[in-house]
Scaffold this motif. Sequence first.
Motif, PDB file in Angstrom:
ATOM      1  N   UNK A   2       0.824  -1.210   0.000  1.00 59.11           N
ATOM      2  CA  UNK A   2       0.000   0.000   0.000  1.00 59.11           C
ATOM      3  C   UNK A   2       0.855   1.256   0.000  1.00 59.11           C
ATOM      4  N   UNK A   3       1.476   1.532  -1.135  1.00 59.58           N
ATOM      5  CA  UNK A   3       2.327   2.719  -1.167  1.00 59.58           C
ATOM      6  C   UNK A   3       2.004   3.626  -2.350  1.00 59.58           C
ATOM      7  N   UNK A   4       0.746   3.583  -2.826  1.00 60.26           N
ATOM      8  CA  UNK A   4       0.317   4.474  -3.892  1.00 60.26           C
ATOM      9  C   UNK A   4      -0.904   5.264  -3.423  1.00 60.26           C
ATOM     10  N   UNK A   5      -1.003   6.494  -3.873  1.00 57.60           N
ATOM     11  CA  UNK A   5      -2.166   7.333  -3.587  1.00 57.60           C
ATOM     12  C   UNK A   5      -2.619   7.992  -4.881  1.00 57.60           C
ATOM     13  N   UNK A   6      -3.865   8.423  -4.894  1.00 59.55           N
ATOM     14  CA  UNK A   6      -4.397   9.194  -6.007  1.00 59.55           C
ATOM     15  C   UNK A   6      -4.436  10.652  -5.565  1.00 59.55           C
ATOM     16  N   UNK A   7      -3.852  11.512  -6.375  1.00 61.84           N
ATOM     17  CA  UNK A   7      -3.889  12.947  -6.124  1.00 61.84           C
ATOM     18  C   UNK A   7      -4.934  13.536  -7.060  1.00 61.84           C
ATOM     19  N   UNK A   8      -5.885  14.264  -6.497  1.00 56.29           N
ATOM     20  CA  UNK A   8      -6.925  14.915  -7.289  1.00 56.29           C
ATOM     21  C   UNK A   8      -6.724  16.423  -7.237  1.00 56.29           C
ATOM     22  N   UNK A   9      -6.668  17.021  -8.409  1.00 59.26           N
ATOM     23  CA  UNK A   9      -6.630  18.482  -8.532  1.00 59.26           C
ATOM     24  C   UNK A   9      -7.983  18.868  -9.111  1.00 59.26           C
ATOM     25  N   UNK A  10      -8.788  19.527  -8.314  1.00 56.90           N
ATOM     26  CA  UNK A  10     -10.183  19.755  -8.664  1.00 56.90           C
ATOM     27  C   UNK A  10     -10.433  21.241  -8.911  1.00 56.90           C
ATOM     28  N   UNK A  11     -11.063  21.538 -10.047  1.00 55.78           N
ATOM     29  CA  UNK A  11     -11.481  22.906 -10.326  1.00 55.78           C
ATOM     30  C   UNK A  11     -10.430  23.776 -10.970  1.00 55.78           C
ATOM     31  N   UNK A  12      -9.559  23.204 -11.774  1.00 57.07           N
ATOM     32  CA  UNK A  12      -8.567  24.007 -12.486  1.00 57.07           C
ATOM     33  C   UNK A  12      -9.261  24.733 -13.643  1.00 57.07           C
ATOM     34  N   UNK A  13      -9.117  26.052 -13.705  1.00 61.51           N
ATOM     35  CA  UNK A  13      -9.685  26.838 -14.807  1.00 61.51           C
ATOM     36  C   UNK A  13      -8.731  27.956 -15.178  1.00 61.51           C
ATOM     37  N   UNK A  14      -8.995  28.547 -16.309  1.00 61.17           N
ATOM     38  CA  UNK A  14      -8.138  29.607 -16.832  1.00 61.17           C
ATOM     39  C   UNK A  14      -8.132  30.847 -15.942  1.00 61.17           C
ATOM     40  N   UNK A  15      -9.265  31.246 -15.454  1.00 59.89           N
ATOM     41  CA  UNK A  15      -9.378  32.521 -14.740  1.00 59.89           C
ATOM     42  C   UNK A  15      -9.658  32.365 -13.252  1.00 59.89           C
ATOM     43  N   UNK A  16      -9.291  31.232 -12.667  1.00 53.04           N
ATOM     44  CA  UNK A  16      -9.605  31.017 -11.258  1.00 53.04           C
ATOM     45  C   UNK A  16      -8.390  30.494 -10.510  1.00 53.04           C
ATOM     46  N   UNK A  79      -8.006  16.781 -12.507  1.00 49.26           N
ATOM     47  CA  UNK A  79      -6.937  15.851 -12.883  1.00 49.26           C
ATOM     48  C   UNK A  79      -6.748  14.848 -11.753  1.00 49.26           C
ATOM     49  N   UNK A  80      -6.696  13.568 -12.117  1.00 48.98           N
ATOM     50  CA  UNK A  80      -6.505  12.481 -11.163  1.00 48.98           C
ATOM     51  C   UNK A  80      -5.233  11.750 -11.550  1.00 48.98           C
ATOM     52  N   UNK A  81      -4.252  11.735 -10.644  1.00 52.71           N
ATOM     53  CA  UNK A  81      -2.948  11.146 -10.929  1.00 52.71           C
ATOM     54  C   UNK A  81      -2.607  10.099  -9.883  1.00 52.71           C
ATOM     55  N   UNK A  82      -2.221   8.925 -10.342  1.00 52.12           N
ATOM     56  CA  UNK A  82      -1.743   7.862  -9.449  1.00 52.12           C
ATOM     57  C   UNK A  82      -0.271   8.119  -9.174  1.00 52.12           C
ATOM     58  N   UNK A  83       0.093   8.163  -7.912  1.00 48.49           N
ATOM     59  CA  UNK A  83       1.470   8.464  -7.532  1.00 48.49           C
ATOM     60  C   UNK A  83       1.974   7.442  -6.521  1.00 48.49           C
ATOM     61  N   UNK A  84       3.271   7.288  -6.483  1.00 51.02           N
ATOM     62  CA  UNK A  84       3.906   6.408  -5.500  1.00 51.02           C
ATOM     63  C   UNK A  84       4.428   7.250  -4.352  1.00 51.02           C
ATOM     64  N   UNK A  85       4.146   6.848  -3.145  1.00 46.20           N
ATOM     65  CA  UNK A  85       4.632   7.546  -1.963  1.00 46.20           C
ATOM     66  C   UNK A  85       6.107   7.205  -1.777  1.00 46.20           C
ATOM     67  N   UNK A  86       6.959   8.238  -1.754  1.00 41.74           N
ATOM     68  CA  UNK A  86       8.391   8.039  -1.613  1.00 41.74           C
ATOM     69  C   UNK A  86       8.798   8.217  -0.156  1.00 41.74           C
ATOM     70  N   UNK A  87       8.371   9.316   0.440  1.00 43.22           N
ATOM     71  CA  UNK A  87       8.682   9.617   1.839  1.00 43.22           C
ATOM     72  C   UNK A  87       7.380   9.844   2.601  1.00 43.22           C
ATOM     73  N   UNK A  88       6.858   8.829   3.270  1.00 46.84           N
ATOM     74  CA  UNK A  88       5.613   9.035   4.027  1.00 46.84           C
ATOM     75  C   UNK A  88       5.841  10.006   5.173  1.00 46.84           C
ATOM     76  N   UNK A  89       4.810  10.763   5.484  1.00 45.94           N
ATOM     77  CA  UNK A  89       4.935  11.743   6.574  1.00 45.94           C
ATOM     78  C   UNK A  89       4.765  11.099   7.919  1.00 45.94           C
TER      79      UNK A  89
END
Length: 89
Positions: A2-16, A79-89
């Motif tokens: 269990x060392x992957x997470x999904x990062x979601x960037x929600x609401x990206x727009x040109x003027x916001x 944008x939804x990106x699958x990432x690998x956790x390198x250094x857990x907090x």
Amino acid sequence: MSNHVVVAEIGLTKNRFGAEIRTSEPMSLEEARAFALEAARGQHPDFAPAAKEAQVLRAGADQYLVVEGHRLNPDSLNRFTVTQVVDPS
């Protein structure tokens, strides 16, 4: 493993500013890939809101884009990106 997470960037727009960024709980690579697609399709509304009038695009094995059209405002992008956790907090 269990060392992957999904990062979601929600609401990206040109003027916001201020897109919302969220991360999922750690999971396996296969689970994270499935979760990212499901989230892009709006199947996890607690993680990311379902977009209306949206097109889901695959940008690679580990990334999905959701483009939502708006009549009077610029289109928005989630944008939804699958990432690998390198250094857990």
